[in-house]
Design an enzyme around this catalytic site. Structure first.
Site, short mmCIF file in Angstrom:
data_model
loop_
_atom_site.label_atom_id
_atom_site.label_comp_id
_atom_site.label_asym_id
_atom_site.label_seq_id
_atom_site.Cartn_x
_atom_site.Cartn_y
_atom_site.Cartn_z
N LYS A 126 101.55 32.74 63.63
CA LYS A 126 100.46 33.71 63.63
C LYS A 126 99.25 33.01 64.27
O LYS A 126 98.63 32.13 63.66
CB LYS A 126 100.14 34.15 62.21
CG LYS A 126 99.08 35.23 62.14
CD LYS A 126 99.05 35.83 60.75
CE LYS A 126 98.10 37.01 60.61
NZ LYS A 126 96.79 36.86 61.19
N ARG B 9 91.37 45.36 70.03
CA ARG B 9 92.00 46.16 68.99
C ARG B 9 91.04 47.22 68.43
O ARG B 9 91.44 48.34 68.13
CB ARG B 9 92.48 45.24 67.88
CG ARG B 9 93.05 45.95 66.71
CD ARG B 9 93.76 44.99 65.77
NE ARG B 9 94.30 45.73 64.67
CZ ARG B 9 93.63 46.01 63.56
NH1 ARG B 9 92.41 45.58 63.40
NH2 ARG B 9 94.18 46.72 62.61
N LYS C 136 101.01 33.65 55.05
CA LYS C 136 99.82 32.84 55.36
C LYS C 136 99.99 31.41 54.85
O LYS C 136 100.66 31.17 53.85
CB LYS C 136 98.58 33.46 54.69
CG LYS C 136 98.29 34.90 55.09
CD LYS C 136 97.90 35.05 56.54
CE LYS C 136 96.45 34.74 56.82
NZ LYS C 136 95.52 35.82 56.60
N CYS D 114 75.82 48.70 37.44
CA CYS D 114 74.48 49.28 37.35
C CYS D 114 74.62 50.79 37.21
O CYS D 114 75.42 51.42 37.91
CB CYS D 114 73.71 48.94 38.64
SG CYS D 114 72.31 50.00 38.96
#
Ligand code: IVH
Length: 698
Positions: free
Chosen positions: A136, A157, A333, A445
């Site tokens: 990759k 892209r 990864k 909040c």
């Protein structure tokens, strides 16, 4: 790298003398100008928007206390100049979308991927399915269109559907075929990664530094910045390279498998990465991952993982895609890179949905080639669980584009002077109570759009690329318009056209930039329903869920009727969970979002100013388009997942449960309670053959 030693001042202006204030303002002007330049290059912002906003806020505070010291070159004097560079590149629509990849991190993730793919395809244990494993590359993806062998267009892209036309720049890149060899089909779009070798990146930065020009944070940013040059000859001087790895539109088939396709690309003259391997099973994939990983440091270019793709093209086609990523591929990864640093402070950021997120401010440190000065702490439990204190020495990690995280505290070096962080129970921005419901990790909040932080973040999301995508309207303009009181809710953006004169009176807005902004806003008065829904920023409603909702409701009116605060919310909730892929928690967030009367009214106001287009159904005239289908039991010729995906691609809605709204129940072998229910309420039940006949696939 030429980093300045800038430190944000925190002295109280009331106790500062003129000389100190003047020198801090001078430093701020220089520092902000530097970040403006980095930001406008689009490729090398060094700090987050929040940090940038802090610089601006500090500048404003000092100027308010010392009005005589306002400098001619102060950022407050040239707000409009902050409009991003527009229209430098034209737009290109990708005929076949440019997809991204889902990520896996562990061997189990990869086993899960292979199992899912095999199950989707209904493969028997004895059936072989090969995968290709390839590095990759950490660059930017590019689509190159060749007609009759000649390069005629290059596009980035972008959002996957529409990218930027960078043809002129790409034409200048030497190591890229302009004319293909062999006999390519008449139309051939080749996709791949543009990147810069580490050595070329270092040389470029050295030269930039010598010339007093900006340096890049890493090779990927250098490649992106070098490609997006106004002057294409500069692109030509940068040493950009390209690995081809995938296919866009083609006029004829080139290969039956990815592996053969890669060989064909080589013959056409492309560089194809030679570390790629064809693998027979999960073990071979993981072995290739380890082999490529062990060579990583010695490679001349950066890689951040290994991509696995099922080899056969017919399998790829059947598997199709979910949201923006193909089912047939996955990125594995590499583990995150780690480093040690010290926590200087913990700040609270208030997000679009009101979530209070603690952020650790760190002594800046280089991790994997990028300077990191903030890390997310997620929520208060995370701080307690990891026993994080201000002043602690910590190990941080960063993986790819993910926000850096704190792995653990190095307790043995504690001095005792470290301070416990008290998590606030009021919003630090608007002071409204911040509530943490039972069983939830996040404190929020309660100020809604009355909280400036929620309004700001909500509007930023509203105009973002995948939402309304209004060019020229970014964080800085929104902040300014909120401050001027012009924008209090999304609908106000579409009322800015009566502010053209007022804008012209502000410093820095030229006639042209105002005209462009007004045109960009006007162009978005017409918007697709799915973008509209996504832009609302409903918790847990990303692009994929927004599309499901758009397909389900069909129009904004239908949605706003079904979900209006006086409607039967239980029924609306029930209808939502019947949509395949929408669970009860997401349905809760959707119904409670619309149940808020104030918010509901704001959306109705907004919708009244817009033309909201119905979603494009994949196939308008298929026999099942617009029909609601439910699948149950075991099918013989395909998995249920494939049958559902096919039905969706033919324009049907796929639901998880049978109800009066179901048009067809497709029942495979051993269908149970759903088939009984369908029979009871008179829903048409089809067996697999009947279904295939209906969609003309028998
Ligand atoms: S395949 C449908 N292969 O990674 C196929 N992508 O995280 C989609 N990338 O946008 C991409 N090396 O920019 C593929 N060998 C490779 C790749 C690769 C790098 C990038 C690409 C993509 C991103 C997704």
């Amino acid at each position: 790298m030429a980093k300045s030693e800038f430190r944000l001042g925190s002295d109280d202006p009331a106790s500062m003398d003129q000389a100190t204030a003047a020198s801090e303002l001078a430093a701020l002007a220089t520092e902000i100008a530097r970040h403006d330049q980095l930001y406008h290059g689009h490729d090398a912002p060094e700090i987050s928007d929040a940090d940038y906003d802090r610089l601006i806020a500090r500048n404003r505070t000092l100027e308010a206390a010392f009005p005589l010291l306002v400098r001619a070159d102060s950022p407050s004097q040239r707000v409009g100049a902050a409009l991003p560079a527009q229209g430098l590149f034209g737009k290109v629509r990708h005929v076949r979308p440019m997809l991204s990849l889902s990520n896996g991190f562990s061997d189990e993730d990869i086993e899960g991927f292979v199992t899912r793919v095999r199950k989707f395809l209904s493969l028997a244990d004895t059936d072989k399915a090969q995968f290709v494993a390839e590095p990759k590359i950490d660059g930017l993806s590019l689509s190159l269109r060749y007609e009759h062998g000649r390069l005629i267009q290059a596009a980035t892209r972008g959002d996957g559907t529409e990218g930027e036309d960078v043809t002129a720049n790409v034409m200048q890149i030497a190591r890229l075929p302009k004319q293909l060899a062999g006999s390519p089909p008449a139309v051939l779009e080749v996709r791949g990664e543009m990147y810069m070798n580490r050595q070329d990146f270092l040389a470029l930065n050295a030269a930039q530094n010598d010339a007093g020009k900006k340096v890049f944070a890493n090779p990927r940013n250098a490649a992106a910045g070098s490609l997006r040059q106004k002057d294409a000859t500069i692109t030509g001087q940068r040493k950009l390279q390209f690995f081809a790895y995938s296919m866009g539109e083609t006029s004829a088939s080139i290969a039956d498998s990815h592996w053969e396709f890669l060989q064909a690309l080589r013959e056409f003259g492309f560089s194809v990465n030679n570390l790629s391997r064809r693998c027979d099973d999960v073990d071979a994939l993981i072995a290739t991952y380890r082999a490529i990983g062990s060579q990583r440091v010695d490679l001349p270019y950066d890689i951040d993982g290994v991509v696995y793709k099922i080899d056969r093209h017919d399998y790829q086609e059947r598997l199709g895609q979910v949201a923006r990523a193909p089912r047939w591929a996955m990125a594995h990864k590499f583990p995150a890179e780690q480093a040690e640093t010290v926590i200087l402070a913990i700040d609270i950021q208030v997000g679009r949905t009101g979530a209070l997120t603690p952020v650790a401010r760190l002594v800046p440190i280089l991790v994997g080639g990028v300077i990191v000065s903030n890390a997310t702490l997620h929520n208060e439990d995370e701080i307690a669980r990891k026993d994080i204190k201000i002043g602690d020495r910590v190990v941080i990690q960063r993986a790819g584009d993910v926000i850096p995280q704190i792995v653990h505290v190095i307790e043995k070096v504690r001095s005792g002077a470290e301070q416990t962080f008290e998590f606030p129970v009021h919003c630090p921005v608007c002071n409204a109570p911040a509530i943490r419901p039972d069983g939830e990790a996040v404190r929020r909040c309660t100020g809604g759009l009355n909280c400036p932080a929620q309004l700001f973040e909500g509007l930023k999301h509203f105009v973002a690329r995948n939402a309304f995508d209004i060019e020229g309207l970014g964080a800085r303009q929104i902040e300014q318009f909120i401050e001027l009181g012009w924008v209090k809710a999304p609908a106000d953006i579409f009322r800015l056209d009566n502010k053209a004169d007022a804008l012209a009176a502000l410093d820095g807005y030229g006639e042209l930039s105002i005209k462009k902004l007004m045109q960009a806003i006007a162009a978005r008065r017409e918007i697709g329903l799915e973008r509209f829904i996504y832009a609302l920023g409903i918790r847990q409603v990303g692009q994929a869920t927004a599309r499901l909702l758009a397909l389900y409701y069909g129009s904004a009116e239908a949605m706003l009727t079904a979900l209006n605060p006086d409607a039967d919310l239980d029924a609306a909730h029930q209808a939502l969970v019947e949509i395949d892929q929408i669970g009860s928690a997401v349905a809760d967030d959707i119904t409670s979002f619309f149940a808020n009367r104030d918010l509901y009214q704001l959306i109705v106001d907004l919708a009244a100013l817009l033309t909201i287009l119905p979603p494009q159904r994949p196939a308008e005239n298929s026999p099942i388009s617009g029909k609601t289908m439910v699948f149950t039991g075991t099918l013989a010729r395909m998995s249920r997942a494939e049958a559902k995906a096919k039905a969706e691609s033919l324009g049907a809605r796929v639901a998880g449960t049978v109800s009066a709204k179901t048009d067809f129940l497709v029942a495979g072998a051993d269908a149970g309670s759903k088939a009984r229910k369908a029979a009871e309420i008179g829903v048409t039940v089809l067996d697999e053959d009947g279904y295939l006949a209906l969609i003309n696939q028998a």
